[in-house]
Design a protein around this motif. Sequence first.
Motif, PDB file in Angstrom:
ATOM      1  N   SER A  30       3.032  -0.452 -10.472  1.00 18.99           N
ATOM      2  CA  SER A  30       2.325   0.522  -9.640  1.00 18.99           C
ATOM      3  C   SER A  30       1.011   0.931 -10.275  1.00 18.99           C
ATOM      4  N   SER A  31       0.066   1.277  -9.423  1.00 19.85           N
ATOM      5  CA  SER A  31      -1.132   2.002  -9.832  1.00 19.85           C
ATOM      6  C   SER A  31      -0.702   3.346 -10.437  1.00 19.85           C
ATOM      7  N   SER A  60      -0.220  -0.539  -4.660  1.00 18.57           N
ATOM      8  CA  SER A  60      -1.617  -0.243  -4.942  1.00 18.57           C
ATOM      9  C   SER A  60      -2.258   0.455  -3.746  1.00 18.57           C
ATOM     10  N   HIS A  61      -3.541   0.183  -3.525  1.00 16.59           N
ATOM     11  CA  HIS A  61      -4.354   0.906  -2.550  1.00 16.59           C
ATOM     12  C   HIS A  61      -5.000  -0.070  -1.570  1.00 16.59           C
ATOM     13  N   LEU A  84      -4.222  -1.801 -11.270  1.00 13.85           N
ATOM     14  CA  LEU A  84      -3.829  -1.633  -9.866  1.00 13.85           C
ATOM     15  C   LEU A  84      -4.400  -0.350  -9.266  1.00 13.85           C
ATOM     16  N   HIS A  85      -5.158   0.412 -10.080  1.00 15.34           N
ATOM     17  CA  HIS A  85      -5.671   1.717  -9.665  1.00 15.34           C
ATOM     18  C   HIS A  85      -6.644   1.582  -8.490  1.00 15.34           C
ATOM     19  N   GLU A  86      -6.818   2.692  -7.789  1.00 14.15           N
ATOM     20  CA  GLU A  86      -7.786   2.792  -6.704  1.00 14.15           C
ATOM     21  C   GLU A  86      -9.192   2.508  -7.236  1.00 14.15           C
ATOM     22  N   ILE A 107      -8.253  -6.742 -10.133  1.00 11.72           N
ATOM     23  CA  ILE A 107      -6.970  -6.937  -9.452  1.00 11.72           C
ATOM     24  C   ILE A 107      -6.573  -8.415  -9.478  1.00 11.72           C
ATOM     25  N   THR A 154       0.812   6.349  -5.271  1.00  9.39           N
ATOM     26  CA  THR A 154       1.385   5.016  -5.428  1.00  9.39           C
ATOM     27  C   THR A 154       2.671   5.072  -6.249  1.00  9.39           C
ATOM     28  N   ARG A 194       0.848  -1.193   0.000  1.00 12.69           N
ATOM     29  CA  ARG A 194       0.000   0.000   0.000  1.00 12.69           C
ATOM     30  C   ARG A 194       0.887   1.247   0.000  1.00 12.69           C
TER      31      ARG A 194
END
Length: 203
Positions: free
Chosen positions: A53-54, A147-148, A80-82, A127, A59, A8
């Motif tokens: 990475s997102s 990621s988130h 991988l985005h929020e 994901i 991130t 995270r």
Amino acid sequence: MTTFLLIRHGAHLLGGDTIAGRAPDVHLSNLGRDQAGDMAGRVGRLPVSALYSSPADRTRETAEFLSERLGLAVQILENLHEIDLGDWTGRKLEDLRRLETFGRWNSFRSGTRVPNGEAMVETQTRIVGEMLRLREKHPNDCIALVSHGDVIKAALAYFLGVPLDLFSRIEIGLASVSIVAIFDHGPWVLCVNNTGSELPMPY
């Protein structure tokens, strides 16, 4: 076997009382940069062969600390985005808690969609699908995915067999590392929410 380090991002400038979502220009705070640096010191001792990475600023900035430590380029992956938090992006949690939809989102994640945003089942599908695709690309590697929190929870819930409606029982702290190894016979969750000095590996 592919080993996934699910990381995270560190603390960001909006703080914990505002929904950052996919808003642009949400950068790491000084605390977040310290957290990312500490994480890179721990993870940098592992045999990481690829770093993803997102696209969110917080991130990517977290991943850059690990990039410098490992000498690996940061590769951006949209999956991988929020969560797309739609109408709630940029809103204060204090305001959202008054909304019936927000209460339902937190109690019935599997069946609630954010207004003009994403459903949690869609987040989990993208994901987990990305991780399985990366397993084919990195069949014998250890790779890091930055990621988130809720995205990482969704992945862990899938591999642990935890229903999405109970996934809030999984804690994913800032700059924490969770590890999932996927073998031919199935997944093995080695640790969740690790912020200590030792990270368990399957070899």
